[in-house]
Structure formats: structure tokens, C-alpha cells
Design a protein around this motif. Structure first.
Motif, short mmCIF file in Angstrom:
data_model
loop_
_atom_site.label_atom_id
_atom_site.label_comp_id
_atom_site.label_asym_id
_atom_site.label_seq_id
_atom_site.Cartn_x
_atom_site.Cartn_y
_atom_site.Cartn_z
N ASN A 176 -2.29 13.02 7.59
CA ASN A 176 -1.49 12.21 8.52
C ASN A 176 -2.37 11.48 9.54
O ASN A 176 -2.03 11.39 10.72
N ASP A 177 -3.51 10.97 9.05
CA ASP A 177 -4.45 10.29 9.93
C ASP A 177 -4.65 8.83 9.53
O ASP A 177 -5.52 8.16 10.08
N MET A 178 -3.88 8.35 8.59
CA MET A 178 -4.05 6.99 8.10
C MET A 178 -3.21 6.00 8.91
O MET A 178 -1.98 6.09 8.94
N VAL A 179 -3.89 5.09 9.56
CA VAL A 179 -3.25 3.93 10.19
C VAL A 179 -3.82 2.72 9.45
O VAL A 179 -4.92 2.25 9.77
N ALA A 180 -3.11 2.26 8.46
CA ALA A 180 -3.66 1.31 7.49
C ALA A 180 -4.20 0.04 8.12
O ALA A 180 -5.29 -0.42 7.78
N ASP A 181 -3.44 -0.53 9.08
CA ASP A 181 -3.90 -1.79 9.65
C ASP A 181 -5.18 -1.62 10.46
O ASP A 181 -5.97 -2.57 10.58
N GLN A 182 -5.40 -0.42 10.99
CA GLN A 182 -6.66 -0.16 11.69
C GLN A 182 -7.78 0.17 10.70
O GLN A 182 -8.89 -0.36 10.81
N TYR A 183 -7.49 1.03 9.74
CA TYR A 183 -8.51 1.44 8.77
C TYR A 183 -9.11 0.23 8.06
O TYR A 183 -10.34 0.11 7.94
N PHE A 184 -8.24 -0.65 7.58
CA PHE A 184 -8.73 -1.80 6.82
C PHE A 184 -9.22 -2.94 7.71
O PHE A 184 -9.60 -3.99 7.20
N SER A 185 -9.23 -2.72 9.02
CA SER A 185 -9.79 -3.71 9.94
C SER A 185 -11.27 -3.50 10.21
O SER A 185 -11.93 -4.38 10.76
N TYR A 186 -11.80 -2.32 9.85
CA TYR A 186 -13.21 -2.05 10.08
C TYR A 186 -14.09 -2.92 9.17
O TYR A 186 -13.81 -3.06 7.97
N PHE A 187 -15.13 -3.48 9.75
CA PHE A 187 -16.07 -4.29 8.98
C PHE A 187 -16.68 -3.48 7.85
O PHE A 187 -16.85 -3.97 6.73
N THR A 188 -16.98 -2.21 8.13
CA THR A 188 -17.56 -1.34 7.11
C THR A 188 -16.64 -1.19 5.91
O THR A 188 -17.09 -1.26 4.76
N ILE A 189 -15.36 -0.98 6.16
CA ILE A 189 -14.41 -0.78 5.06
C ILE A 189 -14.26 -2.07 4.26
O ILE A 189 -14.31 -2.06 3.02
N GLN A 190 -14.08 -3.18 4.94
CA GLN A 190 -13.91 -4.45 4.24
C GLN A 190 -15.15 -4.79 3.41
O GLN A 190 -15.05 -5.16 2.24
N SER A 191 -16.32 -4.66 4.02
CA SER A 191 -17.55 -5.01 3.29
C SER A 191 -17.82 -4.01 2.17
O SER A 191 -18.40 -4.38 1.14
#
Length: 216
Positions: free
Chosen positions: A37-52
Motif C-alpha cells: 500500500n505504498d504505490m502512488v502511481a503519479d508520483q512514482y512514474f514522475s521520477y526521472f530515474t523511473i522514466q529513464s
């Protein structure tokens, strides 16, 4: 279709392994966050590391297939790969210099996906660029394309942060001051261009013989 060399086939297998491993790490991290219960999708996928990292996984897998099928990578693929290299190196340096050791709040996730994304995959991508055969030379004009995504990411992140109050990295927090933010952004952008310049220079020096001569 010309046969690929044994070295190219080894490169292909290694790229596929690295790309799939990175995809597994991202999937594991997402599932772990959801389960706890720690997934905040719009924040998680906003990280440069995750996108790259998502882009790097695709680029590595595509590059693996290409190395198994073609004796030389295409210029378009090599341009994208050079951009991914720049982002990966900068991500690794920024994380290990500025962000490593910052205390985590709430759920403490498994460490290995983060280490893979911030250390081992960037190291593999750098070695792949330095050592792999079958890379065409790139034009210096390619530098103009490298900064498009990072600058767009910064603009979106700052606008989104102004609206929501959430910023993915501490050095982008408004509380640090406009001057501090500007210094970090300009410094990181310059670092990206510097890495890309070194990568292009290396490609022109160690290009595949049949594509070694290109205009500026």
C-alpha cells in the motif's frame, strides 16, 4: 543479410539480459509498493530515474535484438542509445552524490531494484558504449536532441510541483531557493551535455569501419 560477428552476438545477449533484468526490477518494485500500500502511481512514474529506466529497458532489449540480427546498429538507434547513456550516467552520479543515504519515510522497500537502476545498469550501459562493436559514428548536431527530454521533465516537474506541492527530489524543493534550484538544473543539464559530447567523440573515434566517416 550479413551475418553478425561472435562479438556482436555476445553483445546482443548481454543487452537482452540487462534490459530484461531492469524490467524485472521495475516490475518487482511496483508490485512490492502495491502489496504494501505504498504505490502512488503519479508520483512514482514522475521520477526521472523511473522514466529513464523504463526507456533504458526498452532500448537495451531493442539493441539486443539488433545486435543479434545486424552487423551494425542503426544511426537512429545509436542516437537514442547515446541519450540513454547520458541520462543513466547522470542518474547514477546524482543519486550516489546527492541522494544516497537520505532517510526513507514510511515503507522501506527492497534495496536491490534501486541499486540496479542507480549503479549496475548505468555501469553496464557505459561499458556497452565504450566496448561494444558495430556502432556508427554520430554527428555533433546530435547534442541538440539530448537535452530535450531532461528540460521538458524539469519544466513539467516544476509546474506539477507548484500545483500539488510535491517534488520528486529534495534539490528541486522551492524551500531551497530559486538560485539553488537553478544551479542544480543548469549543472545537471551541463553534465548531460558533457557526457553526450564524450559519447559522440568516442563514437567518432571507435566507429564501425564502414560508417566511421561522417560530417560534423
Amino acid at each position: 543479410m550479413p551475418l553478425t560477428s561472435p562479438a556482436r552476438r555476445i553483445v546482443g545477449i548481454l543487452r537482452l539480459a540487462a534490459g530484461l533484468t531492469l524490467a524485472v526490477a521495475l516490475t518487482f518494485q511496483i508490485i512490492e509498493k502495491i502489496v504494501n500500500n505504498d504505490m502512488v502511481a503519479d508520483q512514482y512514474f514522475s521520477y526521472f530515474t523511473i522514466q529513464s529506466s523504463l526507456v533504458a529497458s526498452v532500448v537495451l532489449i531493442v539493441g539486443g535484438v539488433m545486435a543479434l540480427r545486424l552487423p551494425v546498429d542503426t544511426v537512429l538507434y545509436t542516437m537514442v542509445r547515446m541519450s540513454v547513456l547520458s541520462y543513466a550516467v547522470v542518474t547514477a552520479v546524482v543519486y550516489n552524490v546527492l541522494l544516497r543515504g537520505i532517510p526513507e519515510e514510511g515503507f522501506i522497500e527492497s534495496k536491490w531494484p534501486g541499486e540496479l537502476m542507480h549503479v549496475w545498469i548505468p555501469l553496464f550501459i557505459a561499458l556497452d558504449w565504450l566496448l561494444s562493436p558495430g556502432r556508427p559514428a554520430l554527428r555533433w548536431t546530435g547534442l541538440r536532441y539530448v537535452v530535450i527530454y531532461p528540460l521538458a521533465w524539469v519544466a513539467f516537474t516544476m509546474l506539477r510541483g507548484a500545483a500539488t506541492g510535491w517534488f520528486p527530489y529534495p534539490f528541486l524543493e522551492p524551500s531551497t531557493g530559486a538560485l539553488s534550484i537553478s544551479v542544480y538544473v543548469v549543472g545537471i543539464a551541463g553534465f548531460i551535455v558533457g557526457i553526450a559530447s564524450l559519447a559522440i567523440g568516442w563514437s567518432r573515434r571507435r566507429a564501425a569501419p564502414e560508417l566511421a566517416r561522417v560530417p560534423a
